[in-house]
Structures are given as C-alpha cells and as structure tokens.
Design a protein around this motif. Structure first.
Motif, PDB file in Angstrom:
ATOM      1  N   MET A   1       0.830  -1.210   0.000  1.00  0.00           N
ATOM      2  CA  MET A   1       0.000   0.000   0.000  1.00  0.00           C
ATOM      3  C   MET A   1       0.855   1.246   0.000  1.00  0.00           C
ATOM      4  O   MET A   1       1.875   1.292   0.683  1.00  0.00           O
ATOM      5  CB  MET A   1      -0.827   0.071   1.291  1.00  0.00           C
TER       6      MET A   1
ATOM      7  N   CYS B   1       0.119   4.953   1.031  1.00  0.00           N
ATOM      8  CA  CYS B   1      -0.971   5.625   1.757  1.00  0.00           C
ATOM      9  C   CYS B   1      -0.632   7.099   2.013  1.00  0.00           C
ATOM     10  O   CYS B   1       0.539   7.429   2.261  1.00  0.00           O
ATOM     11  CB  CYS B   1      -1.197   4.961   3.114  1.00  0.00           C
TER      12      CYS B   1
ATOM     13  N   LEU C   1      -5.615   5.111   0.208  1.00  0.00           N
ATOM     14  CA  LEU C   1      -4.769   3.922   0.083  1.00  0.00           C
ATOM     15  C   LEU C   1      -4.744   3.497  -1.380  1.00  0.00           C
ATOM     16  O   LEU C   1      -5.797   3.235  -1.963  1.00  0.00           O
ATOM     17  CB  LEU C   1      -5.317   2.754   0.916  1.00  0.00           C
TER      18      LEU C   1
ATOM     19  N   VAL D   1      -3.548   0.547  -3.521  1.00  0.00           N
ATOM     20  CA  VAL D   1      -3.261  -0.819  -3.079  1.00  0.00           C
ATOM     21  C   VAL D   1      -3.042  -1.745  -4.274  1.00  0.00           C
ATOM     22  O   VAL D   1      -3.786  -1.699  -5.251  1.00  0.00           O
ATOM     23  CB  VAL D   1      -4.461  -1.354  -2.251  1.00  0.00           C
TER      24      VAL D   1
ATOM     25  N   LEU E   1      -3.461  -3.151   7.019  1.00  0.00           N
ATOM     26  CA  LEU E   1      -2.970  -1.883   7.575  1.00  0.00           C
ATOM     27  C   LEU E   1      -2.988  -1.929   9.106  1.00  0.00           C
ATOM     28  O   LEU E   1      -2.083  -1.403   9.774  1.00  0.00           O
ATOM     29  CB  LEU E   1      -3.835  -0.728   7.038  1.00  0.00           C
TER      30      LEU E   1
END
Ligand SMILES: Cc1cc2nc3c(=O)[nH]c(=O)nc-3n(C[C@H](O)[C@H](O)[C@H](O)COP(=O)(O)OP(=O)(O)OC[C@H]3O[C@@H](n4cnc5c(N)ncnc54)[C@H](O)[C@@H]3O)c2cc1C
Length: 520
Positions: free
Chosen positions: A377, A379, A399, A401, A428
């Motif tokens: 990820m 973020c 996010l 991903v 997460l």
C-alpha cells in the motif's frame, strides 16, 4: 456548460481528463474553436477531487503529483489560478513488522542517517544509485516532449558504453535487479521497489519494471528531482485550473455528454455523435479516451487497418489497483512510531511493503487471479498537512493498493468488494492497530469500479501498461505513430499515447503540437 454555442468546431476533444484539457487549451490558445465533450457530470477524468462522504474532500483516483510538465504549469498560468503543489516530507515512512521503521526525507543527509540504521554499505551506495537515475533522466527528458521519437533518436540518446548499459537498465532490468546492484538491506530495497510496480501487472522481479520506476521519477517538485507533492485542494485543482485557462482562451466544455461514435466519412474524422443523438462536426477530433474505447467502441474496426485493430486488441489494459478512500476519526497509531497527533509518520507517503519477498508474494497472488493476501500500500493523509479537506479533528486517508486482478479467479467484484476492502484494512491494522475503529467511512474502488466511474477500459490507471514493450515506438500500436491515427483527422491525446499515463500532460501537449503542425 450544458449547451454548445456551435455545431461545427475546428477541433472536438472527446474526454476532459487532464490530457484532454491540455490539448484543448493549446489548440484554443492558437485561435482554434474547440469543444470538449465529457461523459461524466464533472471534468477531470482520473484527476478529480470529490466528496464521497459528507464534509470530506478526497482525490478519487490520482492523489499525488510529480510529472505535470513545467511547460504546462507555465503556459496555462496554473499557479495564478490556484494550483499549488507542496512536496511532502518525509518522502515516505515505512514501518516494519519488527517494530523498526525507515523514513526517507527530502534532506538526503537525514535519509542517510536512516539508511545507516540498516546498513552502512547502503549509505555509500545511495549516491551512486541516484547518479544512475539522473543520467537516465537526462537522456530521456527531451524524448518525452516530442511526438514519438524514432528508434534512431533513442539510440542516439543512449550512445556509447555507458549509454548502452543505461538503456539495458531502463528497458530490460527488473526493479529488483537494479536495487540489488546497489543495496544489500531489504528494508531499503523494499520501499524503493514499489515505484517499479505502480499500476502494472508485474512483480518486482519482472524485467521492465525498472522503466516503471523511471516513469515515477520524471518530475521535479519544489526543486527535488523525483519528489512527489500534494496539490492543494486535491487533484481536482489541476483539472479545474486547466479548464479555467482553456475557457479563457475560448474552449467550450460540455459535461454529461458521452460520445457514442466518431463520425468517419471517406477515411476522415468529421465529428462525433453523442449517445443522446446530438451531432457536432469538426475539422479534427482528438480522443482523450483510452485506445480500446477510442478505436474499438467509438471508431469501429471497419474504419481501421486490420493490423491496427489487432494491435489495439493486444494492448495489455487490465488494471491491478484498488483505491480505498477513508474518512478517519483519528490518525493511525503506528506500532513502530506511536502517536495520534500529527507526526512525520503521517505527513508524507506511508509505504506498507516490508520486504521484497512480501511484494513478490503480493504479485504472485494476483498472477493466480486472487487479490493479494497481504497487499502493498501507498498511503497518504493529505489532511494532516492541509485544512479544509475533512471536518475539524478528522482526517482523509487514501490507500493505493496492489494487487487485485480485474478478472477474479473466484467470485465477482460485486460479491467480493467488501471482503477485499476488509482485508486491506486488516493488513494496515497490523501496522496501525487503531485504524479499524478510526474508520468512519470507506469506499473501495477495484479495477472494474475505476472502469465504470472514470471510463478507463479495464481500469488500468495508465490507459495500458507502461512496461517497455508498450512504450517507445510500441505506444499505442507498434509501427504506427502515437498521436496521428490511421483515420485522417483523428488523434489520440490521452495516456494511451506516448509517453504514457500519470498526471503528466505530455501526451496532451505533444498531441496538440502535432495537430497544430498538421492543420496550419
Ligand atoms: C486509482 C488511480 C490512482 C492514480 N494515482 C495517480 C497518482 O497519484 N499520480 C499520478 O500522477 N497518476 C495517478 N494515476 C494515473 C493518472 O491519474 C492517469 O494516468 C491520468 O489521469 C489519465 O489522464 P488522461 O487525461 O490521459 O485520461 P483520463 O483521466 O482517463 O480521462 C479520460 C476522460 O475521457 C472521458 N471519456 C471516456 N470515454 C468518453 C466518451 N465516450 N465520451 C466522452 N468522454 C469520454 C472520461 O470520462 C475521462 O474523463 C492514477 C490513476 C488511477 C485510476
């Protein structure tokens, strides 16, 4: 606008993604009458800020910016119109399961201190690593700004022994191979490797992923080559300011105006027909839509050479990205760097990818048709450094991903979207356990959702993979030019053209220059 002022224009642009707006603006600045037709009720394509939850403003798709051409920022006077980009610092925070973390900063001295936590040898390698990228960037920059360079021009840019080595790195190497050349520590390699797989169906050991890393270093934000930044107000500010400039130059933009067909007669594009039956004619048509949508849906194979049609069909265009938008009641409290007050662990990129093996395993799941059991990820919490994006005391979190296939081996996206989202949140939470309870709203967009919402076939964030075989003279179809198409008067101005996707503007700008050369 809901009504166009004319029925005939010098140029019609299908789609108001940032590339469409840039192409339209350059044509209007050269006194052409331009109409932009957008299927959605808002402009911007994948460069938008929306409010999926009351009181929160998030960048739905693209969320950070690096590549937007300085020429575009200057020519469209974007800064005066409210475009403001700030490089984020730290560039990323990477927590590890053993409780340690690595923070990379704009200040390379600070980054070296962090690298030293893991390997003193890697500190020494850091400069050589960046020298290699600086060399490749210098060779490539001019070639990104011209209508598809020839093979000879690429060869000339990569002349000599060092040039050949750089060309090999750029076009053949995997990101893992490149990182192994310089670094020994997994904790340094893992966060650096993610840029090599962003948006593509490939793992870190796949040849060509070094090119993807290069692509993510092209721009310079705040004087820092390769740094990325937040755009104030979210990425929609890019589209809004581009549209404002275009409209000042006379561009007309119609939203909720999906184009059903590009009208072609005697081998030449003559205009478009909208889904509601309205028709507009023009001297040229530029398509900002992806190549499949443009040529297979709006043009139709009967108007194209058969090898071009098979070339378009062969473009690998399935996405592997899930975008998760979150509204948070409090900031994530990372086990490796605790605290829910704003700290360096919140203000830049947060990379969840603790090792090269982790990223490879995430890709292997996807290759077998499954969402990654443990995804990587990228973020961002833009509200940690900007007011006005979330209600007082709350935060936005984005996010990006990987991986999740467009075509799932088991079940459908409608059946599995919530489960896939829950697994992302659970992953997460292994690093920031409070995240589960901090989430007040969540939206999960898989590749089919990106396709449906933004109109990108397959949900591929770049309108087709940006691995080397689909770049250079292979974009969009080997043996054909990138912007001009086999249909006279029809041009491709979106990310499916050279030099590819991202909030970049090069395809739109290069295409407009080509059109102006052709029609003047
Ligand atoms: C989830 C996600 C995250 C991303 N993150 C980043 C990031 O952080 N930074 C970055 O630089 N890049 C990022 N990207 C990539 C980047 O956003 C895209 O490559 C880029 O915005 C594409 O721009 P474009 O103008 O070429 O096309 P698009 O933005 O796709 O615009 C095409 C437009 O054409 C319209 N259209 C299509 N068909 C028709 C039709 N028939 N009639 C009328 N209109 C039509 C669409 O509605 C759309 O508005 C991301 C992309 C996605 C999807």
């Amino acid at each position: 606008m809901t009504h166009a002022t004319n029925t005939h224009y010098d140029a019609i642009v299908v789609g108001s993604g940032h590339n469409g707006l840039i192409a339209a603006g350059y044509l209007a600045r050269a006194d052409k009458r331009v109409l932009v037709l957008e299927r959605r009720d808002i402009i911007g394509g994948a460069t938008v800020t929306e409010s999926p939850f009351p009181g929160y403003h998030l960048s739905t798709c693209s969320y950070v910016c690096n590549l937007l051409l300085p020429e575009v920022i200057r020519d469209f006077d974007l800064v005066r119109r409210g475009y403001e980009i700030r490089p984020f610092d730290p560039t990323y925070f990477a927590p590890f399961p053993d409780g340690r973390y690595f923070i990379s900063s704009l200040d390379s001295a600070k980054t070296r201190e962090q690298i030293a936590k893991f390997s003193s040898r890697d500190v020494a390698a850091y400069d050589a690593y960046w020298e290699m990228w600086d060399r490749i960037l210098a060779r490539m920059q001019p070639l990104l700004r011209q209508a598809l360079p020839s093979e000879n021009e690429f060869a000339a840019a990569f002349d000599g022994v060092q040039g050949e080595e750089d060309w090999h790195t750029l076009t053949r190497a995997s990101i893992a191979e490149v990182l192994d050349r310089y670094f020994e520590s997994d904790q340094i390699k893992a966060p650096l490797s993610t840029g090599g797989v962003i948006g593509v169906n490939a793992g870190p050991y796949d040849p060509g992923t070094a090119y993807v890393k290069f692509h993510h270093l092209i721009g310079n934000v705040g004087g820092h080559q390769g740094a990325w930044g937040f755009v104030r107000g979210g990425m929609g500010t890019v589209s809004r300011t581009l549209a404002e400039a275009g409209e000042e130059w006379g561009v007309e933009i119609l939203t909720s105006a999906p184009v059903a067909e590009i009208d072609i007669a005697d081998g030449r594009a003559r205009g478009v027909r909208l889904e509601d039956g309205r028709r507009f004619t023009s001297d040229v048509v530029l398509s900002n839509a992806d190549p499949q949508r443009t040529f297979l849906d709006m043009v139709g194979s009967r108007h194209l050479p058969s090898d071009y049609v098979s070339g378009i069909r062969a473009i690998r265009h399935k996405g592997s990205v899930v975008k998760v938008l979150l509204a948070l009641g409090e900031l994530p409290d990372f086990a490796a760097c605790p605290g829910t007050d704003v700290g360096p662990q919140h203000t830049g990129g947060i990379v969840i990818n603790p090792s090269m093996a982790y990223l490879d395993a995430a890709w292997r799941n996807c290759q077998a048709g499954h969402p990654s059991r443990r995804p990587f990820m990228d973020c961002y919490i833009q509200s940690a450094t900007e007011d006005g994006l979330a209600p007082e005391g709350k935060h936005t979190m984005s996010l990006f991903v990987q991986y999740a296939p467009y075509d799932l081996a088991e079940g459908t996206w409608d059946e599995r979207r919530d489960e896939i989202g829950a697994n992302i949140v659970a992953t997460l939470a292994e690093y920031a356990p409070n995240i589960t309870n901090a989430i007040e709203h969540i939206q999960v967009l898989g590749p089919p959702d990106i396709e449906r919402t933004i109109g990108i076939t397959g949900g591929n964030i770049f309108h087709g993979e940006i691995l080397p075989d689909q770049m250079f003279t292979g974009r969009p179809v080997p043996g054909y030019p990138s912007y001009a198409t086999p249909v006279d008067g029809l041009y491709l101005c979106g990310s499916g053209a050279w030099p590819g996707g991202a909030v970049f503007g090069a395809p739109g700008r290069n295409c407009a220059m080509q059109v102006l050369r052709d029609i003047s």
